[in-house]
Design a protein around this motif. Structure first.
Motif, short mmCIF file in Angstrom:
data_model
loop_
_atom_site.label_atom_id
_atom_site.label_comp_id
_atom_site.label_asym_id
_atom_site.label_seq_id
_atom_site.Cartn_x
_atom_site.Cartn_y
_atom_site.Cartn_z
N PRO A 36 37.53 37.06 33.18
CA PRO A 36 38.63 37.25 32.24
C PRO A 36 39.05 38.71 32.09
N ASN A 37 40.18 38.92 31.49
CA ASN A 37 40.69 40.27 31.20
C ASN A 37 39.65 41.07 30.44
N GLY A 38 39.52 42.32 30.82
CA GLY A 38 38.63 43.21 30.07
C GLY A 38 37.15 43.01 30.36
N SER A 39 36.81 42.24 31.38
CA SER A 39 35.39 41.98 31.63
C SER A 39 34.72 43.12 32.40
N GLY A 40 35.51 44.02 33.01
CA GLY A 40 34.91 45.18 33.67
C GLY A 40 35.15 45.26 35.17
N LYS A 41 36.00 44.40 35.70
CA LYS A 41 36.22 44.35 37.15
C LYS A 41 36.83 45.64 37.68
N THR A 42 37.91 46.07 37.05
CA THR A 42 38.57 47.30 37.49
C THR A 42 37.66 48.51 37.27
N VAL B 139 30.77 49.36 29.11
CA VAL B 139 31.70 48.42 29.74
C VAL B 139 31.01 47.62 30.85
N HIS C 1 42.49 37.51 39.97
CA HIS C 1 42.54 36.63 38.81
C HIS C 1 42.75 35.17 39.18
N LYS D 54 32.01 53.64 25.11
CA LYS D 54 31.79 52.20 24.95
C LYS D 54 31.16 51.60 26.21
N TYR E 159 34.61 57.62 33.92
CA TYR E 159 33.56 56.63 33.76
C TYR E 159 32.18 57.26 33.90
N VAL F 138 32.67 53.82 29.05
CA VAL F 138 33.99 54.42 29.06
C VAL F 138 34.33 54.80 27.64
N1 LIG Z 1 39.92 54.70 30.29
C1 LIG Z 1 39.53 53.79 29.38
N2 LIG Z 1 39.51 54.08 28.06
C2 LIG Z 1 39.11 53.17 27.14
N3 LIG Z 1 38.70 51.92 27.45
C3 LIG Z 1 38.69 51.58 28.73
C4 LIG Z 1 39.11 52.47 29.78
N4 LIG Z 1 38.99 51.85 30.95
C5 LIG Z 1 38.53 50.61 30.67
N5 LIG Z 1 38.35 50.44 29.34
C6 LIG Z 1 37.89 49.22 28.67
O1 LIG Z 1 36.87 48.64 29.44
C7 LIG Z 1 36.96 47.21 29.39
C8 LIG Z 1 37.00 46.68 30.82
O2 LIG Z 1 38.24 47.00 31.40
P1 LIG Z 1 38.57 46.68 32.91
O3 LIG Z 1 39.89 47.26 33.20
O4 LIG Z 1 37.43 47.05 33.76
O5 LIG Z 1 38.67 45.09 32.87
P2 LIG Z 1 39.17 44.06 33.98
O6 LIG Z 1 38.07 43.08 34.14
O7 LIG Z 1 39.65 44.78 35.17
O8 LIG Z 1 40.37 43.36 33.22
P3 LIG Z 1 41.76 42.77 33.80
O9 LIG Z 1 41.39 41.42 34.26
O10 LIG Z 1 42.62 42.72 32.59
O11 LIG Z 1 42.27 43.65 34.87
C9 LIG Z 1 38.19 46.91 28.57
O12 LIG Z 1 37.77 46.61 27.26
C10 LIG Z 1 38.99 48.19 28.60
O13 LIG Z 1 39.77 48.35 27.46
#
Ligand SMILES: Nc1ncnc2c1ncn2[C@@H]1O[C@H](COP(=O)(O)OP(=O)(O)OP(=O)(O)O)[C@@H](O)[C@H]1O
Ligand SMILES: [Mg+2]
Length: 259
Positions: A38-44, A19, A208, A17, A56, A14
């Motif tokens: 955890p937050n930011g691990s890549g689930k979404t 992800v 979560h 970077k 993506y 993304v």
């Molecule tokens: N459109 C984007 N632009 C820049 N970085 C992105 C984008 N989408 C995701 N990321 C980065 O990718 C990484 C994973 O994000 P993601 O939303 O998948 O995490 P998550 O596991 O769903 O977190 P959460 O538990 O907080 O929902 C993060 O570092 C986020 O900042």
């Protein structure tokens, strides 16, 4: 295999970077998988990639469903194949009521399955909708409101589950279904999921908190960390995470090479 969503060695970037860094996961029909981490691990990100979000970039890997590589299909094709991603639908649709929105979506799906289909007769649809509204503890007036227009967080989440109840997908990916729900809301939505779920469908439930898993019993629990699934187990893993948190992941996996 026909009856499974198979994610293999998925690498996604993304904004340049990395992800997702090699995700492997198989969800079969008749199974509920919880995805935590955890937050930011890549689930979404995983959910967005499955839905075909253009931001993506898939670098490597494949996602198989019904003998096709899902990643090569446009998002609406994915939905027609029975994949359901709650948030692939518009945030707010001015002038379109919940009832019309759901009926259109259902008729599109029916037409895909059978080009001769003339759409669900209105009285039949009303009956179906009434049943599903009741199941999710929603007032009938909910159906006459405009989609997501002024919906509370909890109402949005209930609409997602209502869509799922009406469309009856074969594979559903739900991201943070429990966020924004009050205590009763979590229970109502979870009970709704349980009633919709069956041998004919698979669910990937991103969450979560262990809380919703008290009601929706997953067959498998996975932990995502830094773009990979680093641990998998049964429901006991969710309890363990609730107790231990994610700090141990940082200690155990921090030094892994990126490749
Ligand atoms: N459109 C984007 N632009 C820049 N970085 C992105 C984008 N989408 C995701 N990321 C980065 O990718 C990484 C994973 O994000 P993601 O939303 O998948 O995490 P998550 O596991 O769903 O977190 P959460 O538990 O907080 O929902 C993060 O570092 C986020 O900042
Ligand atoms: Mg997320």
């Amino acid at each position: 295999m026909e009856d499974a969503l198979i994610i293999r060695d998925l690498h996604v970037r993304v904004e340049g970077k990395p992800v997702l860094r090699g995700v492997d996961l198989t969800v079969r029909k008749g199974e509920i998988h919880a995805l935590m981490g955890p937050n930011g691990s890549g689930k979404t990100t995983l959910a967005y990639v499955l839905m075909g979000h253009p931001a993506y970039t898939v670098e490597r890997g494949e996602v198989l469903w019904k003998g096709q590589n899902v990643l090569e299909l446009p998002p609406d094709e994915r939905a027609h194949l029975g994949l359901f991603l709650a948030f692939q639908y518009p945030v707010a649709v001015p002038g379109v009521t919940v009832a019309n929105f759901l009926r259109t979506a259902l008729n599109e799906r029916r037409k895909r399955l059978n080009p001769e289909d003339k759409g669900i007769p209105i009285p039949e649809f009303r009956k179906l909708l009434r049943e599903k509204l009741a199941m999710l503890g929603l007032e009938e007036s909910f159906a006459t409101r405009y989609v997501n227009d002024g919906f509370s967080g909890g109402e949005k989440k209930r609409l997602e589950i209502l869509q799922m109840a009406v469309l009856q997908p074969e594979m559903a990916i739900l991201d943070e279904t429990d966020s924004g729900l009050d205590i009763d809301g979590v229970r109502t939505v979870a009970e709704g999921i349980n009633r919709i779920f069956g041998p004919h469908m698979g669910i990937l439930l991103i969450t979560h908190y262990q809380r919703i898993l008290n009601y929706v019993k997953p067959h498998f629990v996975h932990v995502m960390y830094n773009g990979r699934i680093v641990a998998s187990g049964g429901p006991e893993l969710a309890l363990e995470l609730e107790e231990k948190g994610y700090e141990w992941l940082r200690e155990q996996f921090a030094e892994q090479p990126t490749a």
